[in-house]
Design an enzyme around this catalytic site. Structure first.
Site, PDB file in Angstrom:
ATOM      1  N   VAL A   1       9.241   1.433  22.279  1.00 54.12           N
ATOM      2  CA  VAL A   1       8.387   2.412  22.957  1.00 54.12           C
ATOM      3  C   VAL A   1       7.822   1.738  24.200  1.00 54.12           C
ATOM      4  CG1 VAL A   1       6.309   3.841  22.749  1.00 54.12           C
ATOM      5  CG2 VAL A   1       7.814   3.529  20.777  1.00 54.12           C
TER       6      VAL A   1
ATOM      7  N   HIS B   1      -0.224   5.929   9.272  1.00 57.05           N
ATOM      8  CA  HIS B   1       0.765   4.926   9.659  1.00 57.05           C
ATOM      9  C   HIS B   1       2.157   5.286   9.115  1.00 57.05           C
ATOM     10  CE1 HIS B   1       1.974   0.459   9.870  1.00 57.05           C
ATOM     11  NE2 HIS B   1       2.816   0.906   8.946  1.00 57.05           N
ATOM     12  N   GLU B   2       2.216   5.661   7.839  1.00 57.47           N
ATOM     13  CA  GLU B   2       3.523   5.937   7.222  1.00 57.47           C
ATOM     14  C   GLU B   2       4.177   7.189   7.820  1.00 57.47           C
ATOM     15  OE1 GLU B   2       4.962   3.739   5.390  1.00 57.47           O
ATOM     16  OE2 GLU B   2       3.181   2.478   5.203  1.00 57.47           O
TER      17      GLU B   2
ATOM     18  N   HIS C   1       7.101  -0.519  13.475  1.00 59.12           N
ATOM     19  CA  HIS C   1       5.848  -1.245  13.680  1.00 59.12           C
ATOM     20  C   HIS C   1       5.730  -1.638  15.148  1.00 59.12           C
ATOM     21  CE1 HIS C   1       5.959  -2.201   9.175  1.00 59.12           C
ATOM     22  NE2 HIS C   1       4.964  -1.348   9.399  1.00 59.12           N
TER      23      HIS C   1
ATOM     24  N   ASP D   1      -8.361  -0.022   8.275  1.00 55.03           N
ATOM     25  CA  ASP D   1      -8.480   1.389   8.657  1.00 55.03           C
ATOM     26  C   ASP D   1      -9.571   1.600   9.710  1.00 55.03           C
ATOM     27  OD1 ASP D   1      -6.456   2.097   6.996  1.00 55.03           O
ATOM     28  OD2 ASP D   1      -7.604   3.563   5.832  1.00 55.03           O
TER      29      ASP D   1
ATOM     30  N   LEU E   1       0.826  -1.204   0.000  1.00 56.48           N
ATOM     31  CA  LEU E   1       0.000   0.000   0.000  1.00 56.48           C
ATOM     32  C   LEU E   1       0.858   1.252   0.000  1.00 56.48           C
ATOM     33  CD1 LEU E   1      -2.564  -0.910   2.832  1.00 56.48           C
ATOM     34  CD2 LEU E   1      -2.603  -1.585   0.445  1.00 56.48           C
TER      35      LEU E   1
ATOM     36  N   TRP F   1       4.833  -4.281  16.663  1.00 57.29           N
ATOM     37  CA  TRP F   1       5.304  -5.603  17.108  1.00 57.29           C
ATOM     38  C   TRP F   1       6.825  -5.727  17.006  1.00 57.29           C
ATOM     39  CZ3 TRP F   1       2.890  -4.479  12.547  1.00 57.29           C
ATOM     40  CH2 TRP F   1       3.579  -4.774  11.376  1.00 57.29           C
TER      41      TRP F   1
ATOM     42  N   THR G   1      -3.519   4.648   6.034  1.00 50.65           N
ATOM     43  CA  THR G   1      -2.244   4.200   5.484  1.00 50.65           C
ATOM     44  C   THR G   1      -1.227   5.334   5.627  1.00 50.65           C
ATOM     45  OG1 THR G   1      -3.326   2.685   3.954  1.00 50.65           O
ATOM     46  CG2 THR G   1      -1.095   3.411   3.384  1.00 50.65           C
TER      47      THR G   1
HETATM   48 CA   LIG Z   1       6.644  -1.449  23.105  1.00 53.41          CA
HETATM   49 CA   LIG Z   2       7.582  -8.489  18.941  1.00 52.22          CA
HETATM   50 ZN   LIG Z   3       4.549   0.203   8.285  1.00 57.51          ZN
END
Ligand SMILES: [Ca+2]
Ligand SMILES: [Ca+2]
Ligand SMILES: [Zn+2]
Ligand SMILES: [Ca+2]
Ligand SMILES: [Ca+2]
Length: 549
Positions: free
Chosen positions: A254, A230-231, A240, A290, A190, A242, A227
């Site tokens: 974070v 996010h960017e 990201h 979204d 995307l 995760w 999108t």
């Molecule tokens: Ca974290």
């Molecule tokens: Ca992780």
């Molecule tokens: Zn990303």
């Protein structure tokens, strides 16, 4: 360069195919793969990234109180690069993306209410706004949009997008503008963005035209402008949520975002657990639809703002939105943080108790010329409550610096009498004679000609006994507060009234402000009070605040 172009293509498409083969959704965001590509191909990129990250983390550590109530504005240019006509998206579609960015980075999204209770205290108003540039790098007027036909049908999959000679568009100075390139991208991607530290020629964000904005050609389930939301997070140094790869040993760095094993797609039901915690899959930095991502955390806010202050600070003095930006920018576009008067009228009577989490409250603005300490929301103290506005003079070592909390502009066209009352609390730090100052100023007719109607400092400002404490002070109860009432009737001229509170710091102690009431009623109860202090205040009130204590 051709070789580089091919390898970039292989990485993009290769990643998407690899993940498909594992029977998963294709990776919708290409940021991690281009980041990896740069690490592999540009030997200096890794050390630049490390240095920038250290600087950003250092800034965060040393400036934890900065940047609250201080809206930062980012000038934006959108380069539309189209092959098919459907990719030549309308101005309105572009404006809808700017509006979506302002909605989500100012926490004005209605779906914020869907954040689960366990994460509610972490929700952030990032206090970043976006304006479509009205001034180009040569100082000429612009719509903030460039358009160009390209013969390549998958321009965004290669690095041609920033080469004018290859059908792309040269970046506008990335120190002054956020560059979006909107074009077709292949491989199910995307969009992608560059983290701080990428080369200046291509630093910016590439978004597929089918996922840019909220109207026109946008396609479900990426049709709410998130999108790009996010960017921009990546562009401001957010990984990201995760982490950079699958597993519990990688995290986003974070502190307040729980580690998760992998990304989430679609619209997961709450709760979802991995790595021993309930996952914040509704965060903009995850991959859910979204309609199912709607928050940033306070830690992410701090990370993004520190990226601006320590790496992208040229944006703050860019001049790219010299006239306030082009229309369609959405709430507050281009005027944030400047202390400009908002000429939209607010009806009277008016009450602000600072109990809402948004700060400054709706319609308020802050003038913070040094971009350092300023008015913030405090949740440790309030009169008859636990929240108020305050300024951390105890740590603010810039003597004489002013910070203004500007109220919404009031419609006084039908008022025949008017008063303002507010509660405040203050204690000195020292016995030295130094003092911070609180001042109330007003102006009529939406002008910047303010006059002072009340100004108090020293022991006259103090509301407590004893009158000083050599530590950062928080009121302990209602008895630490005083109320001030001022008669505004003498200032009812013209149709509008602007009122602002000014703190002038002297590096003494914290000042708290609460329960601002602007009302047609003229209080009479004050006459019954017998203390010297109350009589003084009553006299002050009668004379329209024109005598000083
Ligand atoms: Ca974290
Ligand atoms: Ca992780
Ligand atoms: Zn990303
Ligand atoms: Ca300040
Ligand atoms: Ca309060």
């Amino acid at each position: 360069m051709l070789l580089k172009k091919i390898s970039l293509n292989i990485i993009f498409i290769g990643l998407a195919l690899m993940i498909s083969a594992q029977n998963k959704m294709p990776e919708p965001c290409g940021t991690d793969s281009i980041h990896q590509h740069l690490l592999n191909t540009d030997p200096e990129y890794a050390s630049r990234r490390q240095k920038i990250n250290e600087k950003i983390l250092d800034w965060e550590k040393n400036n934890i109180e900065y940047g609250r109530g201080n809206v930062l504005t980012i000038p934006v240019v959108v380069h539309v690069l189209y092959n098919a006509q459907s990719e030549n998206i309308s101005d309105a579609q572009i404006h809808s993306q700017i509006t979506a960015l302002n909605r989500d980075y100012r926490m004005l999204n209605a779906d914020i209410s869907q954040v689960p209770n366990e994460f509610k205290s972490l929700i952030a108003d990032v206090e970043i706004e976006f304006c479509l540039a009205d001034t180009d790098p040569n100082g000429n007027a612009t719509s903030g949009i460039t358009r160009k036909y390209t013969s390549s049908s998958y321009l965004g999959s290669s690095n041609s997008y920033y080469y004018s000679s290859q059908g792309g568009q040269t970046a506008w100075d990335r120190d002054k503008y956020l560059n979006f390139w909107v074009c077709n991208i292949s491989g199910g991607i995307l969009a992608y963005a560059y983290f701080p530290g990428a080369g200046s020629a291509y630093d910016g964000i590439v978004v597929d035209s089918k996922y840019f904005g909220t109207i026109g050609s946008v396609q479900y389930p990426y049709n709410k402008g998130r999108t790009a939301v996010h960017e921009v997070g990546h562009w401001l140094n957010l990984p990201h949520i995760w982490g950079s790869s699958v597993g519990c040993s990688t995290d986003d760095g974070v502190a307040d975002t729980p580690d998760s094993y992998d990304s989430y797609f679609g619209c997961p039901s709450y709760p979802q657990y991995s790595c021993g915690t309930s996952d914040m899959f509704m965060n903009y930095m995850d991959y859910a639809n979204d309609a199912c991502t709607f928050m940033y955390s306070l830690g992410q806010k701090q990370r993004m703002r520190s990226a601006i202050f320590s790496y992208r600070s040229g944006l703050l003095t860019s001049g790219g939105c010299a006239s306030g930006g082009n229309t369609g920018g959405g709430p507050g576009s281009g005027t944030g943080g400047q202390g400009n008067i908002n000429c939209n009228l607010t009806p009277l009577p008016f009450v602000e108790d600072f109990e809402g989490v948004v700060f400054p409250p709706q319609g308020f603005s802050i003038n913070n010329p040094d971009n350092a300490f300023t008015w913030e929301r405090n949740t440790q103290a309030g009169y008859n409550s636990t929240a108020s506005a305050y300024i951390d003079n105890a740590n603010y070592s810039s003597n004489g610096e002013s910070d203004e909390l500007i109220m919404p502009l009031f419609d006084i066209s039908s008022a025949t009498q008017l008063s303002i009352s507010f509660d405040y609390a203050y204690k000195l730090w020292s016995v030295s004679g130094y003092s911070d100052t609180l001042e109330v100023l007003i102006s009529n007719n939406c002008s910047n000609n303010y006059q002072s109607i009340w100004k108090t400092y020293g022991q006259n400002l103090v509301t407590t006994n004893p009158y000083y404490i050599t530590s950062s002070w928080t009121p302990s109860g209602n008895s630490d507060w005083n109320q001030v009432s001022l008669n505004l009737t003498p200032y009812l001229s013209g149709d509008t009234l602007s009122i602002k509170f000014r703190n002038i710091t002297d590096y003494e102690n914290n000042l708290y402000l609460d329960n601002i009431n602007v009302d047609f009623a003229i209080p009479t109860a004050i006459e019954d009070k017998k203390t010297d202090n109350e009589w003084k205040k009553f006299a002050l009130f009668l004379y329209g605040g024109k005598i000083y204590e």
